[in-house]
Design a protein around this motif. Sequence first.
Motif, PDB file in Angstrom:
ATOM      1  N   ARG A  88       0.847  -1.210   0.000  1.00 18.55           N
ATOM      2  CA  ARG A  88       0.000   0.000   0.000  1.00 18.55           C
ATOM      3  C   ARG A  88       0.874   1.249   0.000  1.00 18.55           C
ATOM      4  O   ARG A  88       0.565   2.230  -0.662  1.00 18.55           O
ATOM      5  CB  ARG A  88      -0.949  -0.005   1.210  1.00 18.55           C
ATOM      6  CG  ARG A  88      -2.074  -1.014   1.052  1.00 18.55           C
ATOM      7  CD  ARG A  88      -3.210  -0.802   2.058  1.00 18.55           C
ATOM      8  NE  ARG A  88      -4.174  -1.880   1.928  1.00 18.55           N
ATOM      9  CZ  ARG A  88      -4.185  -2.990   2.673  1.00 18.55           C
ATOM     10  NH1 ARG A  88      -3.313  -3.143   3.654  1.00 18.55           N
ATOM     11  NH2 ARG A  88      -5.079  -3.930   2.454  1.00 18.55           N
ATOM     12  N   ALA A  92       0.876   4.010  -2.993  1.00 17.16           N
ATOM     13  CA  ALA A  92       0.486   5.403  -2.715  1.00 17.16           C
ATOM     14  C   ALA A  92       1.326   6.365  -3.552  1.00 17.16           C
ATOM     15  O   ALA A  92       0.906   7.478  -3.867  1.00 17.16           O
ATOM     16  CB  ALA A  92       0.647   5.709  -1.225  1.00 17.16           C
ATOM     17  N   GLU A  93       2.536   5.929  -3.913  1.00 14.88           N
ATOM     18  CA  GLU A  93       3.438   6.760  -4.732  1.00 14.88           C
ATOM     19  C   GLU A  93       3.225   6.529  -6.225  1.00 14.88           C
ATOM     20  O   GLU A  93       3.941   7.099  -7.042  1.00 14.88           O
ATOM     21  CB  GLU A  93       4.910   6.417  -4.407  1.00 14.88           C
ATOM     22  CG  GLU A  93       5.284   6.496  -2.943  1.00 14.88           C
ATOM     23  CD  GLU A  93       5.165   7.914  -2.396  1.00 14.88           C
ATOM     24  OE1 GLU A  93       5.621   8.837  -3.081  1.00 14.88           O
ATOM     25  OE2 GLU A  93       4.588   8.072  -1.298  1.00 14.88           O
ATOM     26  N   PRO A  95      -0.003   6.451  -8.285  1.00 15.19           N
ATOM     27  CA  PRO A  95      -1.452   6.491  -8.500  1.00 15.19           C
ATOM     28  C   PRO A  95      -1.813   5.938  -9.886  1.00 15.19           C
ATOM     29  O   PRO A  95      -1.109   6.199 -10.858  1.00 15.19           O
ATOM     30  CB  PRO A  95      -1.800   7.980  -8.391  1.00 15.19           C
ATOM     31  CG  PRO A  95      -0.521   8.720  -8.360  1.00 15.19           C
ATOM     32  CD  PRO A  95       0.588   7.778  -8.085  1.00 15.19           C
ATOM     33  N   GLY A 235      -4.553   0.688  -7.107  1.00 11.62           N
ATOM     34  CA  GLY A 235      -4.295   0.371  -5.705  1.00 11.62           C
ATOM     35  C   GLY A 235      -4.243  -1.139  -5.505  1.00 11.62           C
ATOM     36  O   GLY A 235      -4.089  -1.898  -6.458  1.00 11.62           O
TER      37      GLY A 235
END
Length: 247
Positions: A88, A92-93, A95, A235
């Motif tokens: 995760r 997050a870096e 997208p 994600g």
Amino acid sequence: MKVGVLGARGRVGTAVCLAVGEQDDLELVAEVDAGDALEQLVESGAEAVVDFTHPDVVMENLRFCIEHGIHAVVGTTGFDDARWDQLRGWLAEAPGTGVLVAPNFSIGAVLMMRFAAEAAPYFESVEIVELHHPDKADAPSGTAARTAALVAAARRAAGSGPIPDATTSALEGARGAEVEGIRVHGLRIRGLVAHQEVILGGPGETLTIRHDSLDRVSFTPGVLLGLRRIREFPGLTVGLEPFLDLD
Ligand SMILES: NC(=O)C1=CN([C@@H]2O[C@H](COP(=O)(O)OP(=O)(O)OC[C@H]3O[C@@H](n4cnc5c(N)ncnc54)[C@H](OP(=O)(O)O)[C@@H]3O)[C@@H](O)[C@H]2O)C=CC1
Ligand SMILES: O=C(O)C1=N[C@H](C(=O)O)C[C@H](O)C1
């Protein structure tokens, strides 16, 4: 979609390469195995990878893919909470990049897990028996661990009582391993592929839910579905259920 396969010469990777190669809308551009450079994925323009390698190497593969914005459909087992958190964090870096990790890509196995969780609150007893080929590295299987987690969650949500078990003395291992309070038993037998039974019991009756992967082609429809829908799921997704619109 241009697809790379990691673990391409392995038992499942071989079946995946064949299946991807047969699809009109997918192009197999990289077949990567132990010792091959991951840069092949970038050079070949792979937009998504399929990973069926080994628990010891899968995180390094995923770090590389996520860093390069390559979607990943992952069958390799061996994930835990620490690994989910790490994934995760990396995602997050990045997208827009999607990673699907499914402990079992066979449609029948996904349904077996779902049916077991649905049945669990109606029975006092439940234990899981997983049966695999003897070359499997991990025990219990990822499928058994996930089934146990789903069954335990369903029992918690229903307010089920403790599972009856009067054992006070046992040889180590005789009652299997415990995953979230559910007993899991692993068998490794030459000739088998991947099989699981969930045995539920109540007064005067038992219900056995069994799934058999008789051939590794059983995993390919789920992998192809994962590839075709991965762009819709940026994600981290754990389990094939959302891709089957089961959730
Ligand atoms: N989710 C699902 O539906 C399923 C999941 N699995 C899981 O998938 C994984 C693989 O299973 P299986 O195909 O039976 O295993 P195999 O050992 O047959 O295949 C793994 C392959 O990956 C290769 N490999 C090792 N390291 C790397 C690396 N760094 N990069 C690329 N390739 C590498 C291995 O090479 P070498 O042998 O030289 O090390 C081998 O060829 C296991 O974790 C298994 O539990 C299996 C079936 C279904
Ligand atoms: O190693 C295997 O073969 C399999 N691994 C997965 C697991 O650990 O659950 C999926 C399937 O059981 C086959």
